[in-house]
Design a protein around this motif. Structure first.
Motif, PDB file in Angstrom:
ATOM      1  N   TYR A 112       0.867  -1.175   0.000  1.00  0.00           N
ATOM      2  CA  TYR A 112       0.000   0.000   0.000  1.00  0.00           C
ATOM      3  C   TYR A 112       0.907   1.228   0.000  1.00  0.00           C
ATOM      4  O   TYR A 112       2.043   1.168   0.464  1.00  0.00           O
ATOM      5  N   GLY A 113       0.394   2.335  -0.506  1.00  0.00           N
ATOM      6  CA  GLY A 113       1.260   3.496  -0.537  1.00  0.00           C
ATOM      7  C   GLY A 113       0.517   4.796  -0.731  1.00  0.00           C
ATOM      8  O   GLY A 113      -0.694   4.827  -0.980  1.00  0.00           O
ATOM      9  N   ILE A 114       1.262   5.881  -0.614  1.00  0.00           N
ATOM     10  CA  ILE A 114       0.766   7.219  -0.906  1.00  0.00           C
ATOM     11  C   ILE A 114       1.591   7.768  -2.064  1.00  0.00           C
ATOM     12  O   ILE A 114       2.762   7.419  -2.227  1.00  0.00           O
ATOM     13  N   THR A 115       0.965   8.596  -2.878  1.00  0.00           N
ATOM     14  CA  THR A 115       1.631   9.067  -4.083  1.00  0.00           C
ATOM     15  C   THR A 115       1.481  10.571  -4.238  1.00  0.00           C
ATOM     16  O   THR A 115       0.510  11.169  -3.758  1.00  0.00           O
ATOM     17  N   THR A 116       2.448  11.164  -4.890  1.00  0.00           N
ATOM     18  CA  THR A 116       2.368  12.565  -5.287  1.00  0.00           C
ATOM     19  C   THR A 116       2.792  12.667  -6.741  1.00  0.00           C
ATOM     20  O   THR A 116       3.572  11.839  -7.222  1.00  0.00           O
ATOM     21  N   ASN A 117       2.251  13.654  -7.441  1.00  0.00           N
ATOM     22  CA  ASN A 117       2.572  13.790  -8.857  1.00  0.00           C
ATOM     23  C   ASN A 117       2.532  15.249  -9.266  1.00  0.00           C
ATOM     24  O   ASN A 117       2.107  16.115  -8.491  1.00  0.00           O
ATOM     25  N   THR A 118       2.984  15.514 -10.459  1.00  0.00           N
ATOM     26  CA  THR A 118       3.089  16.897 -10.921  1.00  0.00           C
ATOM     27  C   THR A 118       1.737  17.522 -11.254  1.00  0.00           C
ATOM     28  O   THR A 118       1.684  18.720 -11.543  1.00  0.00           O
ATOM     29  N   ASN A 119       0.656  16.744 -11.213  1.00  0.00           N
ATOM     30  CA  ASN A 119      -0.691  17.291 -11.421  1.00  0.00           C
ATOM     31  C   ASN A 119      -1.481  17.358 -10.123  1.00  0.00           C
ATOM     32  O   ASN A 119      -2.704  17.496 -10.140  1.00  0.00           O
ATOM     33  N   ALA A 120      -0.787  17.253  -8.984  1.00  0.00           N
ATOM     34  CA  ALA A 120      -1.479  17.250  -7.701  1.00  0.00           C
ATOM     35  C   ALA A 120      -0.640  17.997  -6.675  1.00  0.00           C
ATOM     36  O   ALA A 120       0.440  18.513  -6.977  1.00  0.00           O
ATOM     37  N   GLY A 121      -1.132  18.031  -5.451  1.00  0.00           N
ATOM     38  CA  GLY A 121      -0.397  18.649  -4.364  1.00  0.00           C
ATOM     39  C   GLY A 121       0.573  17.654  -3.745  1.00  0.00           C
ATOM     40  O   GLY A 121       0.964  16.656  -4.352  1.00  0.00           O
ATOM     41  N   LEU A 122       0.952  17.959  -2.495  1.00  0.00           N
ATOM     42  CA  LEU A 122       1.913  17.103  -1.805  1.00  0.00           C
ATOM     43  C   LEU A 122       1.380  15.690  -1.648  1.00  0.00           C
ATOM     44  O   LEU A 122       2.103  14.718  -1.852  1.00  0.00           O
ATOM     45  N   LEU A 123       0.105  15.573  -1.295  1.00  0.00           N
ATOM     46  CA  LEU A 123      -0.540  14.267  -1.207  1.00  0.00           C
ATOM     47  C   LEU A 123      -1.447  14.112  -2.417  1.00  0.00           C
ATOM     48  O   LEU A 123      -2.522  14.693  -2.479  1.00  0.00           O
ATOM     49  N   GLY A 124      -1.016  13.308  -3.373  1.00  0.00           N
ATOM     50  CA  GLY A 124      -1.775  13.164  -4.609  1.00  0.00           C
ATOM     51  C   GLY A 124      -2.840  12.102  -4.560  1.00  0.00           C
ATOM     52  O   GLY A 124      -3.840  12.184  -5.272  1.00  0.00           O
ATOM     53  N   GLY A 125      -2.632  11.058  -3.731  1.00  0.00           N
ATOM     54  CA  GLY A 125      -3.611   9.983  -3.668  1.00  0.00           C
ATOM     55  C   GLY A 125      -3.052   8.757  -2.992  1.00  0.00           C
ATOM     56  O   GLY A 125      -2.004   8.797  -2.328  1.00  0.00           O
ATOM     57  N   PHE A 126      -3.759   7.644  -3.181  1.00  0.00           N
ATOM     58  CA  PHE A 126      -3.422   6.389  -2.518  1.00  0.00           C
ATOM     59  C   PHE A 126      -3.317   5.272  -3.563  1.00  0.00           C
ATOM     60  O   PHE A 126      -4.001   5.305  -4.590  1.00  0.00           O
TER      61      PHE A 126
ATOM     62  N   VAL B 113      -4.143  -0.406  -8.189  1.00  0.00           N
ATOM     63  CA  VAL B 113      -5.292   0.502  -8.226  1.00  0.00           C
ATOM     64  C   VAL B 113      -4.852   1.806  -7.579  1.00  0.00           C
ATOM     65  O   VAL B 113      -4.358   1.818  -6.443  1.00  0.00           O
ATOM     66  N   GLU B 114      -5.025   2.905  -8.301  1.00  0.00           N
ATOM     67  CA  GLU B 114      -4.698   4.231  -7.787  1.00  0.00           C
ATOM     68  C   GLU B 114      -5.966   5.068  -7.674  1.00  0.00           C
ATOM     69  O   GLU B 114      -6.853   4.982  -8.522  1.00  0.00           O
ATOM     70  N   VAL B 115      -6.036   5.867  -6.635  1.00  0.00           N
ATOM     71  CA  VAL B 115      -7.093   6.866  -6.482  1.00  0.00           C
ATOM     72  C   VAL B 115      -6.392   8.199  -6.272  1.00  0.00           C
ATOM     73  O   VAL B 115      -5.732   8.412  -5.245  1.00  0.00           O
ATOM     74  N   VAL B 116      -6.502   9.098  -7.249  1.00  0.00           N
ATOM     75  CA  VAL B 116      -5.724  10.339  -7.210  1.00  0.00           C
ATOM     76  C   VAL B 116      -6.606  11.548  -7.511  1.00  0.00           C
ATOM     77  O   VAL B 116      -7.685  11.429  -8.089  1.00  0.00           O
ATOM     78  N   ASN B 117      -6.093  12.704  -7.125  1.00  0.00           N
ATOM     79  CA  ASN B 117      -6.723  13.983  -7.411  1.00  0.00           C
ATOM     80  C   ASN B 117      -5.904  14.686  -8.478  1.00  0.00           C
ATOM     81  O   ASN B 117      -4.682  14.828  -8.341  1.00  0.00           O
ATOM     82  N   VAL B 118      -6.550  15.120  -9.555  1.00  0.00           N
ATOM     83  CA  VAL B 118      -5.864  15.822 -10.643  1.00  0.00           C
ATOM     84  C   VAL B 118      -6.259  17.293 -10.591  1.00  0.00           C
ATOM     85  O   VAL B 118      -7.445  17.632 -10.603  1.00  0.00           O
ATOM     86  N   LYS B 119      -5.243  18.164 -10.552  1.00  0.00           N
ATOM     87  CA  LYS B 119      -5.495  19.601 -10.458  1.00  0.00           C
ATOM     88  C   LYS B 119      -5.128  20.304 -11.766  1.00  0.00           C
ATOM     89  O   LYS B 119      -4.337  19.799 -12.553  1.00  0.00           O
ATOM     90  N   HIS B 120      -5.688  21.486 -11.944  1.00  0.00           N
ATOM     91  CA  HIS B 120      -5.318  22.347 -13.058  1.00  0.00           C
ATOM     92  C   HIS B 120      -4.000  23.032 -12.709  1.00  0.00           C
ATOM     93  O   HIS B 120      -3.788  23.441 -11.550  1.00  0.00           O
ATOM     94  N   PRO B 121      -3.085  23.183 -13.667  1.00  0.00           N
ATOM     95  CA  PRO B 121      -1.782  23.785 -13.338  1.00  0.00           C
ATOM     96  C   PRO B 121      -1.858  25.225 -12.851  1.00  0.00           C
ATOM     97  O   PRO B 121      -0.911  25.712 -12.218  1.00  0.00           O
ATOM     98  N   LYS B 122      -2.965  25.943 -13.121  1.00  0.00           N
ATOM     99  CA  LYS B 122      -3.072  27.339 -12.711  1.00  0.00           C
ATOM    100  C   LYS B 122      -3.904  27.528 -11.444  1.00  0.00           C
ATOM    101  O   LYS B 122      -4.244  28.664 -11.095  1.00  0.00           O
ATOM    102  N   GLU B 123      -4.208  26.444 -10.754  1.00  0.00           N
ATOM    103  CA  GLU B 123      -4.943  26.581  -9.505  1.00  0.00           C
ATOM    104  C   GLU B 123      -4.075  27.263  -8.449  1.00  0.00           C
ATOM    105  O   GLU B 123      -2.887  26.970  -8.320  1.00  0.00           O
ATOM    106  N   TYR B 124      -4.678  28.160  -7.691  1.00  0.00           N
ATOM    107  CA  TYR B 124      -3.987  28.704  -6.525  1.00  0.00           C
ATOM    108  C   TYR B 124      -5.041  29.062  -5.475  1.00  0.00           C
ATOM    109  O   TYR B 124      -6.162  29.445  -5.792  1.00  0.00           O
ATOM    110  N   GLN B 125      -4.655  28.913  -4.223  1.00  0.00           N
ATOM    111  CA  GLN B 125      -5.581  29.184  -3.130  1.00  0.00           C
ATOM    112  C   GLN B 125      -5.543  30.654  -2.747  1.00  0.00           C
ATOM    113  O   GLN B 125      -4.480  31.275  -2.690  1.00  0.00           O
ATOM    114  N   GLN B 126      -6.737  31.178  -2.491  1.00  0.00           N
ATOM    115  CA  GLN B 126      -6.882  32.573  -2.098  1.00  0.00           C
ATOM    116  C   GLN B 126      -7.512  32.612  -0.712  1.00  0.00           C
ATOM    117  O   GLN B 126      -8.362  31.787  -0.378  1.00  0.00           O
ATOM    118  N   GLN B 127      -7.094  33.546   0.095  1.00  0.00           N
ATOM    119  CA  GLN B 127      -7.606  33.644   1.453  1.00  0.00           C
ATOM    120  C   GLN B 127      -8.635  34.756   1.577  1.00  0.00           C
ATOM    121  O   GLN B 127      -8.425  35.872   1.074  1.00  0.00           O
TER     122      GLN B 127
END
Length: 262
Positions: A42-56, A79-93
């Motif tokens: 079992y593992g955790i994954t990160t990728n260039t289309n996600a944040g620090l924690l990309g999925g499991f 089997v991977e379960v991941v979150n894919v983000k848009h490259p221009k996403e940024y968080q606003q406060q």
């Protein structure tokens, strides 16, 4: 004199006899190699289309008959379960509430990736130390889950409501966005899309004990869908919202895994 000469002659012969068991032990085939036939991790994954924690990730490799170029080969299932983000996403406060949200985000994209392929053992480790290096190639369907992104909008001094970001924009809802909505909000409104993916990787396996394994998998993945998936729509009202979004994704990834082997 004869007895003394006989004694000296016998010492080299005795040394050779004593060394025979050690030589036999060292030359026995695969005596000290890690001869497992199956691995479940079992593992955790990160990728260039996600944040620090990309999925499991769940992985299983099982030895199959025959070799490839003289190397042991395994059936590879994952089997991977991941979150894919848009490259221009940024968080606003939010200035008033202090909560964070992603400005302009319309949808989440979660992907379930069943995979089937081959894992080739390039270098074997000893039973007690060393690193095993394996090459992996796998492919499979991509089950995309497109879930609306909800935000919390202030409607008064002490009141607010949550609604999809797309709805707030289209209906020109007045009020300040003060944060993101709950993760499960909009789950029943999700849509599915089907695609395909292919990955190539190299894994480095370590073992603290003979029946346990830890390691990392480093690889590259390509993924394609029949049409563009709108995650962050184009903000220009005179242009299609699909512009800037993709139907073909590429990413590099790193997976940290741990598990057991037999």
């Amino acid at each position: 004199m004869t007895r003394l000469r006989t004694r000296w002659l016998s010492l080299p012969a005795l040394g050779i006899l004593l060394s025979l068991p050690a030589v036999a032990q060292n030359t026995a085939p695969d005596a000290d190699e890690d001869n497992y036939t199956s691995v479940t991790t079992y593992g955790i994954t990160t990728n260039t289309n996600a944040g620090l924690l990309g999925g499991f990730v769940f992985r299983q490799s099982k030895l199959i008959p025959g070799t490839l170029l003289g190397k042991r080969q395994f059936r590879y299932l994952s089997v991977e379960v991941v979150n894919v983000k848009h490259p221009k996403e940024y968080q606003q406060q939010s200035l008033s509430a202090g909560s964070r949200f992603v400005y302009g985000k319309e949808n989440y994209l979660f992907v379930i990736r069943p995979q089937y392929g081959r894992e080739i053992q390039l270098f074997r480790r000893s039973a007690d130390e060393g690193v095993a290096i394996n090459a992996i190639i796998a492919a499979g369907p991509s089950i995309g889950i497109i879930k609306p992104y909800y935000v919390e909008v202030a409607t008064g001094q002490q009141s607010s409501r949550t609604l999809p970001y797309a709805t707030a924009v289209k209906q020109q809802i007045t009020g300040e966005i003060i944060g993101g909505g709950g993760f499960f909000e909009g789950l029943t409104e999700s849509k599915l899309t089907l695609g395909v993916h292919l990955k190539t990787a190299v894994s480095f396996e370590l073992s603290a004990f003979r029946n346990n394994t830890t390691g990392i998998e480093i690889g590259f993945l390509t993924e394609a869908y029949p049409k563009k998936i709108i995650i962050l729509p184009n903000p220009d009202p005179n242009m299609s919202p699909e512009i800037g979004n993709r139907s073909f994704f590429t990413s590099g990834y790193i997976t940290l895994f741990f598990g057991t082997k037999k």
